[in-house]
Every structure is written in C-alpha cells, then in structure tokens.
Design a protein around this motif. Structure first.
Motif, short mmCIF file in Angstrom:
data_model
loop_
_atom_site.label_atom_id
_atom_site.label_comp_id
_atom_site.label_asym_id
_atom_site.label_seq_id
_atom_site.Cartn_x
_atom_site.Cartn_y
_atom_site.Cartn_z
N TYR A 144 -4.18 0.28 11.58
CA TYR A 144 -3.86 0.22 13.01
C TYR A 144 -4.85 0.96 13.91
O TYR A 144 -4.70 0.92 15.13
N PHE A 145 -5.84 1.60 13.31
CA PHE A 145 -6.86 2.24 14.13
C PHE A 145 -8.27 1.79 13.74
O PHE A 145 -9.01 1.25 14.57
N LEU A 146 -8.63 1.99 12.48
CA LEU A 146 -10.00 1.68 12.07
C LEU A 146 -10.30 0.18 12.13
O LEU A 146 -11.36 -0.23 12.64
N ILE A 147 -9.40 -0.63 11.59
CA ILE A 147 -9.66 -2.07 11.58
C ILE A 147 -9.74 -2.65 12.99
O ILE A 147 -10.70 -3.35 13.33
N VAL A 170 8.29 2.23 -4.36
CA VAL A 170 8.19 1.29 -5.48
C VAL A 170 6.74 1.12 -5.91
O VAL A 170 6.44 1.05 -7.11
N TYR A 171 5.83 1.04 -4.92
CA TYR A 171 4.41 0.86 -5.24
C TYR A 171 3.90 2.01 -6.13
O TYR A 171 3.25 1.79 -7.16
N HIS A 172 4.21 3.24 -5.74
CA HIS A 172 3.73 4.39 -6.51
C HIS A 172 4.45 4.52 -7.84
O HIS A 172 3.86 4.99 -8.82
N THR A 175 -5.44 1.69 -0.47
CA THR A 175 -6.12 1.22 0.74
C THR A 175 -6.58 -0.23 0.59
O THR A 175 -6.41 -1.05 1.50
N THR A 176 -7.15 -0.54 -0.56
CA THR A 176 -7.61 -1.92 -0.80
C THR A 176 -6.45 -2.89 -0.82
O THR A 176 -6.53 -3.99 -0.24
N PHE A 177 -5.36 -2.50 -1.47
CA PHE A 177 -4.19 -3.37 -1.55
C PHE A 177 -3.61 -3.64 -0.17
O PHE A 177 -3.29 -4.77 0.19
N ALA A 178 -3.48 -2.58 0.63
CA ALA A 178 -2.92 -2.74 1.98
C ALA A 178 -3.84 -3.58 2.86
O ALA A 178 -3.37 -4.42 3.65
N MET A 179 -5.15 -3.35 2.75
CA MET A 179 -6.09 -4.14 3.55
C MET A 179 -6.02 -5.61 3.16
O MET A 179 -6.12 -6.50 4.02
N SER A 180 -5.85 -5.89 1.88
CA SER A 180 -5.76 -7.28 1.43
C SER A 180 -4.55 -7.96 2.04
O SER A 180 -4.64 -9.10 2.52
N VAL A 239 2.65 9.61 -1.99
CA VAL A 239 3.32 8.63 -1.13
C VAL A 239 2.98 8.88 0.34
O VAL A 239 2.56 7.97 1.07
N ILE A 240 3.18 10.12 0.78
CA ILE A 240 3.05 10.43 2.21
C ILE A 240 1.60 10.32 2.67
O ILE A 240 1.30 9.64 3.66
N TRP A 241 0.67 10.99 1.95
CA TRP A 241 -0.70 11.01 2.43
C TRP A 241 -1.38 9.64 2.32
O TRP A 241 -2.15 9.25 3.21
N GLN A 242 -1.09 8.90 1.29
CA GLN A 242 -1.70 7.57 1.18
C GLN A 242 -1.11 6.61 2.20
O GLN A 242 -1.81 5.74 2.72
N ALA A 243 0.17 6.75 2.49
CA ALA A 243 0.77 5.91 3.53
C ALA A 243 0.11 6.20 4.88
O ALA A 243 -0.23 5.27 5.64
N LEU A 244 -0.08 7.47 5.20
CA LEU A 244 -0.74 7.83 6.45
C LEU A 244 -2.17 7.29 6.50
O LEU A 244 -2.62 6.79 7.54
N ALA A 245 -2.88 7.38 5.39
CA ALA A 245 -4.26 6.87 5.35
C ALA A 245 -4.29 5.36 5.54
O ALA A 245 -5.14 4.82 6.26
#
Length: 386
Positions: free
Chosen positions: A78-81, A34-36, A150-155, A66-72
């Motif tokens: 769950y790892f970098l933050i 839906v996001y994309h 990435t910004t949206f998910a981090m928010s 969808v796939i690559w941005q979801a993985l990023a």
C-alpha cells in the motif's frame, strides 16, 4: 393523527453493508496465522509439534514473525508499490523493498531472545545448539521467511490487480461496442423516417386515399422503431413485417412503372433472432437506386428463406447508367453502416456480396442466426405487438 414514517429512497436503495469482519478486513489476521502455521509445519515437518510449541513461550517468536511480516507486507503493498513500482520508479522500489525486508528480519530476531528469556533458558537451551549471533540469526529463518511472505503477498496483489484491469478492459470494450452499435443503428433511423415523411407528403397531394393508407403503414413502421427494435436481437418475423410495411408504403408512392416482388418462406420452425434494420438497409437502398426508365421495365426482386439456422436474403433491382457511380458507392451511409454492424454482430458468421451487373444491382446476404431467447424480447415490444 399518527405521524407517517419518513421514507428515504436513497437509504432504501443503498446496498446492505458488509459484515464488520469483512468491512474492516479482519480476515487478514487468521490468514497470517494460518500462513505462518503452514510455514512452520513445512520447516519442522511435524504439525503436532508446531501446535504444542504454540502453547509454550515459543508463541512469542511466532507472533514476532506474524506481526512484523504483516506490517512489512502491507507497507510494500500500500505504499511502495503505488508510490514507486506503479509509477515506473523501479530502482527506488527495489532499494526500499530490500531495506524493508532487512529491517523486518532484524525486528523478528528479538522474538527469539524474548521467548527464551520468558522460558528462563538460554538460546542454546531453548532452541538447541547453534550460532546465535544476531546477524547470523537475522540472515537465517527471519530473512528467508520474510522474502517468502513478501513475494507471496506481491504475487496475490499483482494477480488481483491484473484481473481487475482485465475486467475493467472487458467492460470498457463491451460499452464501446454497444455505443458503436447504437450509433450505427440510430444513424440510419432518422434517414428512413425523413424518407417516409416525404413519401406521405407526396401522396397527400397525389391521392388522399393513398395518403391515408400510407399513414397507417407509417404508424406501424414508427411503432417498430420506437418499441420493437430496442434489443440487440429482434424476432425475424418482426423484421420481415417491417420490410413488408415499408414495401407497401413505397409501392403506394412509386409510379406504376415499378414492379416489386418480395417472397418470404413462411415456415421458420424455432423463432430465430436478427439484428434490427440489417435487412431494411438493403431494401431501402434498392428503392432509392432503382431505375426510372420510361420505356423499359423497372423492377425489384427479393426473396428470403431460412435453411436451418442460416438466413439467405437476395435482392436485385434494375439500375440506369446515370446511377452507376452512386450505386457502386453503396448508397452513401446506409450500406457502409450495415457492413460495420455485421462485422460487430456476426463476426465470421455472415457473407455479404454486393455487386453491380450490366443493368442491375445485386445483394446476396447470408448469416448464421441463433435462436432468440425469450429474455431478449423487451416487455415494451410485447406490449405494443399486434
């Protein structure tokens, strides 16, 4: 004999398991789709064209996004933050995040090539005229879209973490407040119990009949402490009954030279609630520090009334000169505790004036009481009332 089924209390008490769709967080898949879809609708300006494109080989490019941005995004969340941002390693976090975004944008570009190849067309024929050099394509739609995702998910993640932290903080503050209130309340109870036991012990030798009456009053007081004061608020009438029993007990063991008068307004209308042992602290302090003159009157005068929701309590007792220093210190633990409890229970809703005049000690207390909800009266209190 028919075997009885085994009952596992732990299993029975365990909460029901969440649906597999939520347990494995599969709702993330429709979220990203839906996001994309919304992203492409905004980019193309026509929701119908986006739907039509999904039924062509353009869906390959869509899936690459969808796939690559979801993985990023999940790699970042769950790892970098946890590994870098939450530990204050900001330079490392920003470096790896930038590399992740660039790598993701680069991995999306092949989706364009594969989509055009699957349609049997060149990039220009399939997507229209433009610059299809690899890095130019990467720095276009894939990069901006990856930064946005990435910004949206981090928010969302950081906002969720902040809300959870606030909720935990509120729970901890509530638990701390309840613990402190219980500590202050029960710090007072043993002190009064020992005083009552000493009073009965005194009367056993002085007057057995009075000792019997005192024991009956003490039984009422003990029942109140064990069963009727376990809530944060108790009915005001119960606190008054507790006060009156205490006064009668003290009058039995005091000398005839002490005159005690306590007046209570009898009609309260709606049942108000009050924190247990607040008024009791003042009354016990009055008996503890009342004067012991042999040639002068010794007395305690108290009155309690309720003006609408405002409780007014006055208490005055005579004091002697030798008691001056002890009384000014508010009788040790008791009145210091009640001040602290009032600050916690009635913040900004009470007035307490404690002063010593020439030969008397005066307490004036007012508090804005609230109607006691029926749920605040414990079943144990109701079972042992009366």
């Amino acid at each position: 004999m028919t075997a009885q089924p085994h009952f596992d209390p732990d299993f029975a008490a365990s909460p029901p398991r969440a649906h597999w769709f939520f347990r494995y967080k599969l709702y993330h898949i429709p979220f990203w789709i839906v996001y994309h879809y919304i992203w492409w609708v905004v980019a193309l300006g026509n929701p119908v064209k986006v739907v039509e494109a999904l039924f062509t080989t353009s869906v390959i490019k869509f899936l690459f996004y969808v796939i690559w941005q979801a993985l990023a995004v999940y790699f970042n969340l769950y790892f970098l933050i946890p590994r870098f941002l939450e530990k204050g390693r900001y330079v490392q976090f920003l470096t790896f995040l930038l590399l992740t975004i660039l790598a993701t944008a680069a991995m999306i570009v092949p989706g364009y090539y594969i989509g055009a190849w699957a349609a049997g067309k060149t990039l220009e024929e399939f997507f229209g005229p433009g610059n299809y050099e690899f890095f130019h394509m990467m720095l276009g739609g894939p990069l901006s879209s990856t930064v946005a995702a990435t910004t949206f998910a981090m928010s969302i993640k950081l906002a969720k973490n902040w809300l959870q932290t606030q909720q935990r903080q509120q729970i901890l503050e509530k638990e701390k407040l309840e613990t402190e209130l219980n500590f202050l309340k029960y710090q007072f109870n043993p002190h009064f119990l020992f005083n009552s036991i000493n009073s009965i012990f005194f009367l056993i030798h002085k007057n057995p009949d009075m000792a019997s009456a005192s024991l009956a009053k003490f039984s009422e007081l003990l029942r109140h402490q064990l069963y009727e004061c376990n809530d944060h608020q108790i009915p005001l009438v119960k606190e008054i009954a507790y006060l009156e029993n205490f006064i009668e007990l003290e009058k039995l063991r005091q000398s005839d030279n002490l005159d005690v008068v306590f007046k209570v307004e009898e009609h309260f209308g709606e049942q108000p609630g009050i924190a247990p042992f607040v008024l009791m602290t003042f009354m016990e302090n009055a008996f503890k520090h009342v004067s012991r003159h042999h040639d002068q009157p010794n007395w305690i005068r108290g009155d309690l009334r309720l003006d609408n929701a405002n409780l007014v309590f006055n208490l005055i007792n005579t004091v002697s000169e030798e008691q001056n220093a002890e009384v000014v210190n508010y009788g040790g633990i008791g009145l210091k505790n009640v001040r602290r409890r009032l600050d916690l229970i009635y913040p900004g809703k009470y007035e307490l004036d404690i002063r010593r005049d020439a030969d008397r000690f005066v307490v004036h207390f007012e508090a804005e009481l609230e109607k006691l909800e029926s749920t605040e009266i414990s079943p144990m209190s109701l079972n042992h009332a009366g």
